[in-house]
Write a protein that holds these residues in place. Structure first.
Motif, PDB file in Angstrom:
ATOM      1  N   TRP A  48       1.767   4.063  17.839  1.00 52.84           N
ATOM      2  CA  TRP A  48       3.035   3.863  18.564  1.00 52.84           C
ATOM      3  C   TRP A  48       3.876   3.421  17.507  1.00 52.84           C
ATOM      4  O   TRP A  48       3.377   2.445  16.773  1.00 52.84           O
ATOM      5  N   LEU A  49       5.007   3.836  17.320  1.00 55.11           N
ATOM      6  CA  LEU A  49       6.183   3.254  16.341  1.00 55.11           C
ATOM      7  C   LEU A  49       7.264   2.864  16.909  1.00 55.11           C
ATOM      8  O   LEU A  49       7.828   3.450  17.905  1.00 55.11           O
ATOM      9  N   ARG A  62       0.760  -1.187  -0.185  1.00 55.36           N
ATOM     10  CA  ARG A  62      -0.011  -0.077   0.046  1.00 55.36           C
ATOM     11  C   ARG A  62       0.752   1.275   0.292  1.00 55.36           C
ATOM     12  O   ARG A  62       1.631   1.243   0.540  1.00 55.36           O
ATOM     13  N   HIS A  63       0.628   2.067  -0.937  1.00 51.48           N
ATOM     14  CA  HIS A  63       1.425   3.222  -0.900  1.00 51.48           C
ATOM     15  C   HIS A  63       2.994   3.014  -1.109  1.00 51.48           C
ATOM     16  O   HIS A  63       3.716   4.121  -0.536  1.00 51.48           O
ATOM     17  N   GLY A  64       3.353   2.034  -1.809  1.00 55.96           N
ATOM     18  CA  GLY A  64       4.789   1.945  -1.814  1.00 55.96           C
ATOM     19  C   GLY A  64       5.390   0.993  -0.389  1.00 55.96           C
ATOM     20  O   GLY A  64       6.600   0.614  -0.497  1.00 55.96           O
ATOM     21  N   ARG A  65       4.483   1.050   0.409  1.00 59.47           N
ATOM     22  CA  ARG A  65       4.943   0.174   1.570  1.00 59.47           C
ATOM     23  C   ARG A  65       4.602  -1.112   1.556  1.00 59.47           C
ATOM     24  O   ARG A  65       3.588  -1.497   0.928  1.00 59.47           O
ATOM     25  N   THR A  66       5.185  -1.854   2.485  1.00 63.50           N
ATOM     26  CA  THR A  66       4.821  -3.272   2.466  1.00 63.50           C
ATOM     27  C   THR A  66       4.373  -3.585   4.003  1.00 63.50           C
ATOM     28  O   THR A  66       5.373  -3.203   4.982  1.00 63.50           O
ATOM     29  N   PHE A  67       3.090  -3.858   4.288  1.00 67.35           N
ATOM     30  CA  PHE A  67       2.694  -4.028   5.592  1.00 67.35           C
ATOM     31  C   PHE A  67       2.471  -5.783   5.973  1.00 67.35           C
ATOM     32  O   PHE A  67       1.777  -6.446   4.811  1.00 67.35           O
ATOM     33  N   TRP A  68       2.612  -6.044   7.016  1.00 69.55           N
ATOM     34  CA  TRP A  68       2.287  -7.526   7.654  1.00 69.55           C
ATOM     35  C   TRP A  68       1.448  -7.102   8.846  1.00 69.55           C
ATOM     36  O   TRP A  68       1.832  -6.492   9.745  1.00 69.55           O
ATOM     37  N   PRO A  69       0.328  -7.452   8.569  1.00 67.83           N
ATOM     38  CA  PRO A  69      -0.740  -7.413  10.054  1.00 67.83           C
ATOM     39  C   PRO A  69      -0.245  -8.411  10.877  1.00 67.83           C
ATOM     40  O   PRO A  69       0.031  -9.663  10.757  1.00 67.83           O
ATOM     41  N   LEU A  70      -0.260  -7.986  11.998  1.00 67.41           N
ATOM     42  CA  LEU A  70       0.144  -8.844  13.307  1.00 67.41           C
ATOM     43  C   LEU A  70      -0.943  -8.937  14.148  1.00 67.41           C
ATOM     44  O   LEU A  70      -0.600  -9.578  15.254  1.00 67.41           O
ATOM     45  N   THR A  71      -2.009  -8.694  13.809  1.00 70.88           N
ATOM     46  CA  THR A  71      -3.165  -8.811  14.696  1.00 70.88           C
ATOM     47  C   THR A  71      -4.437  -9.454  13.706  1.00 70.88           C
ATOM     48  O   THR A  71      -4.476  -9.094  12.649  1.00 70.88           O
ATOM     49  N   ARG A  72      -5.177 -10.283  14.575  1.00 72.80           N
ATOM     50  CA  ARG A  72      -6.393 -11.112  13.646  1.00 72.80           C
ATOM     51  C   ARG A  72      -7.356 -10.447  13.770  1.00 72.80           C
ATOM     52  O   ARG A  72      -8.358 -10.480  12.707  1.00 72.80           O
ATOM     53  N   GLN A  73      -7.858  -9.639  14.602  1.00 69.79           N
ATOM     54  CA  GLN A  73      -9.211  -9.187  14.928  1.00 69.79           C
ATOM     55  C   GLN A  73      -9.477  -7.708  14.395  1.00 69.79           C
ATOM     56  O   GLN A  73      -8.628  -7.012  14.628  1.00 69.79           O
ATOM     57  N   GLY A 127     -10.696  -4.215  13.765  1.00 72.08           N
ATOM     58  CA  GLY A 127     -11.255  -2.988  14.723  1.00 72.08           C
ATOM     59  C   GLY A 127     -10.472  -3.102  15.995  1.00 72.08           C
ATOM     60  O   GLY A 127      -9.473  -3.858  16.332  1.00 72.08           O
ATOM     61  N   GLY A 128     -10.465  -2.049  16.860  1.00 68.99           N
ATOM     62  CA  GLY A 128      -9.640  -1.912  17.922  1.00 68.99           C
ATOM     63  C   GLY A 128      -8.190  -1.705  17.897  1.00 68.99           C
ATOM     64  O   GLY A 128      -7.768  -1.217  16.597  1.00 68.99           O
ATOM     65  N   LEU A 129      -7.391  -1.997  18.639  1.00 70.75           N
ATOM     66  CA  LEU A 129      -6.002  -2.015  18.567  1.00 70.75           C
ATOM     67  C   LEU A 129      -5.593  -2.865  17.181  1.00 70.75           C
ATOM     68  O   LEU A 129      -5.695  -4.140  17.280  1.00 70.75           O
ATOM     69  N   GLN A 130      -4.768  -2.153  16.366  1.00 75.08           N
ATOM     70  CA  GLN A 130      -3.964  -3.089  15.405  1.00 75.08           C
ATOM     71  C   GLN A 130      -2.630  -2.854  15.285  1.00 75.08           C
ATOM     72  O   GLN A 130      -1.990  -1.826  15.618  1.00 75.08           O
ATOM     73  N   ALA A 131      -1.785  -3.997  14.899  1.00 74.34           N
ATOM     74  CA  ALA A 131      -0.421  -4.264  14.928  1.00 74.34           C
ATOM     75  C   ALA A 131       0.224  -4.529  13.600  1.00 74.34           C
ATOM     76  O   ALA A 131      -0.464  -5.428  12.973  1.00 74.34           O
ATOM     77  N   PHE A 132       1.128  -3.782  13.101  1.00 73.83           N
ATOM     78  CA  PHE A 132       1.718  -4.155  11.725  1.00 73.83           C
ATOM     79  C   PHE A 132       3.280  -4.044  11.776  1.00 73.83           C
ATOM     80  O   PHE A 132       3.839  -3.240  12.705  1.00 73.83           O
ATOM     81  N   LYS A 133       3.910  -4.804  11.006  1.00 76.52           N
ATOM     82  CA  LYS A 133       4.956  -4.683  10.758  1.00 76.52           C
ATOM     83  C   LYS A 133       5.196  -4.106   9.269  1.00 76.52           C
ATOM     84  O   LYS A 133       4.360  -4.266   8.378  1.00 76.52           O
ATOM     85  N   LEU A 193       7.703  -1.233  13.458  1.00 76.93           N
ATOM     86  CA  LEU A 193       6.550  -1.914  14.036  1.00 76.93           C
ATOM     87  C   LEU A 193       5.661  -0.735  14.329  1.00 76.93           C
ATOM     88  O   LEU A 193       5.908   0.297  14.714  1.00 76.93           O
ATOM     89  N   SER A 194       4.243  -0.701  13.897  1.00 75.32           N
ATOM     90  CA  SER A 194       3.291   0.101  14.149  1.00 75.32           C
ATOM     91  C   SER A 194       2.154  -0.407  15.016  1.00 75.32           C
ATOM     92  O   SER A 194       1.550  -1.372  14.443  1.00 75.32           O
ATOM     93  N   LEU A 195       1.553   0.252  16.010  1.00 81.58           N
ATOM     94  CA  LEU A 195       0.519   0.105  16.685  1.00 81.58           C
ATOM     95  C   LEU A 195      -0.619   0.932  16.784  1.00 81.58           C
ATOM     96  O   LEU A 195       0.027   1.962  16.881  1.00 81.58           O
ATOM     97  N   PHE A 196      -1.770   0.917  16.212  1.00 80.25           N
ATOM     98  CA  PHE A 196      -2.649   1.822  15.953  1.00 80.25           C
ATOM     99  C   PHE A 196      -3.962   1.720  16.672  1.00 80.25           C
ATOM    100  O   PHE A 196      -4.487   0.456  16.674  1.00 80.25           O
ATOM    101  N   GLY A 197      -4.522   2.498  17.431  1.00 84.23           N
ATOM    102  CA  GLY A 197      -5.606   2.470  18.144  1.00 84.23           C
ATOM    103  C   GLY A 197      -6.597   3.613  17.504  1.00 84.23           C
ATOM    104  O   GLY A 197      -6.527   4.647  17.613  1.00 84.23           O
ATOM    105  N   PRO A 198      -7.564   3.132  16.777  1.00 84.14           N
ATOM    106  CA  PRO A 198      -8.507   4.047  15.827  1.00 84.14           C
ATOM    107  C   PRO A 198      -9.256   5.083  16.841  1.00 84.14           C
ATOM    108  O   PRO A 198      -9.799   5.893  16.654  1.00 84.14           O
ATOM    109  N   GLN A 199      -9.503   4.294  18.066  1.00 83.32           N
ATOM    110  CA  GLN A 199     -10.270   4.970  18.860  1.00 83.32           C
ATOM    111  C   GLN A 199      -9.769   5.893  19.917  1.00 83.32           C
ATOM    112  O   GLN A 199      -9.923   6.553  20.935  1.00 83.32           O
TER     113      GLN A 199
END
Length: 194
Positions: A125-126, A86-97, A99-105, A171-177
């Motif tokens: 959080w990076l 996405r947008h020239g970056r490669t993301f690996w999702p590290l969470t299965r659920q 919504g809520g808190l999401q983690a990516f490499k 690593l990126s942790l993102f909380g949409p709320q």
């Protein structure tokens, strides 16, 4: 499976474990301090199991409590994700659920581009694994190296990418709320009381 169904299976399981170990009700009673009649009623399903009864039985048989109650096995905790471009970056999702808190490499290739800060709801959080990550956050323009972390409210205009000296992996942790992520290496020490 309902709680009643799980509890109904405890008695036969208790009898099976006791018989496999070739232990009599009298010997188990002596080892646990539970009367023979109570043990017999537990095994036949006439007495509802409780922690006060199951804990000494588990200890006498030297088995985990989970084995007595037939707790379901924990599934494989590994997250097997496929990379997403996405947008020239490669993301690996590290969470299965969702919504809520999401983690990516994230792997950002080496490139020099003009920052285009954006803002949105959430909190991020990076943590840089390798390379150097440029972070533009409001009026701040910083470069993070491997082992460094940053956290910020994503309502502040922000942009991040390679510092242009090679690829960066983070690593990126993102909380949409707007959940805040805190990492503490050890509890804070209290001062000694004299």
């Amino acid at each position: 499976m309902s709680t009643d169904d799980v509890l109904a299976e405890v008695g036969p399981r208790l009898r099976r474990i006791r018989k496999e170990r070739e232990v009599t009700l009298a010997a188990l009673s002596e080892a646990t301090g539970i009367s023979v009649s109570t043990l017999s009623r537990l095994e036949s399903g006439l007495r509802r199991p409780s922690l006060e009864l199951l804990l000494p039985i588990a200890q006498a048989h030297q088995v985990p409590l989970d084995e007595l109650v037939g707790a379901p096995p924990v599934g494989d905790p590994r997250v097997r994700s496929k990379p997403v471009q996405r947008h020239g970056r490669t993301f690996w999702p590290l969470t299965r659920q969702p919504g809520g808190l999401q983690a990516f490499k994230v792997l950002e290739p080496q490139r020099r581009e003009e920052p285009e800060p954006r803002s949105h709801e959430g909190y991020e959080w990076l943590y840089v694994l390798s390379g150097r990550l440029r972070l533009v956050l409001g009026e701040h323009d910083v470069v993070l190296s491997a082992g460094e972390a940053a956290e910020f409210d994503t309502r502040v205009p922000h942009w991040f990418g390679s510092a242009g000296e090679g690829p960066v992996e983070f690593l990126s942790l993102f909380g949409p709320q707007g959940e805040r992520m805190h990492v503490r290496a050890r509890p804070a020490r209290r001062g000694r009381e004299d």
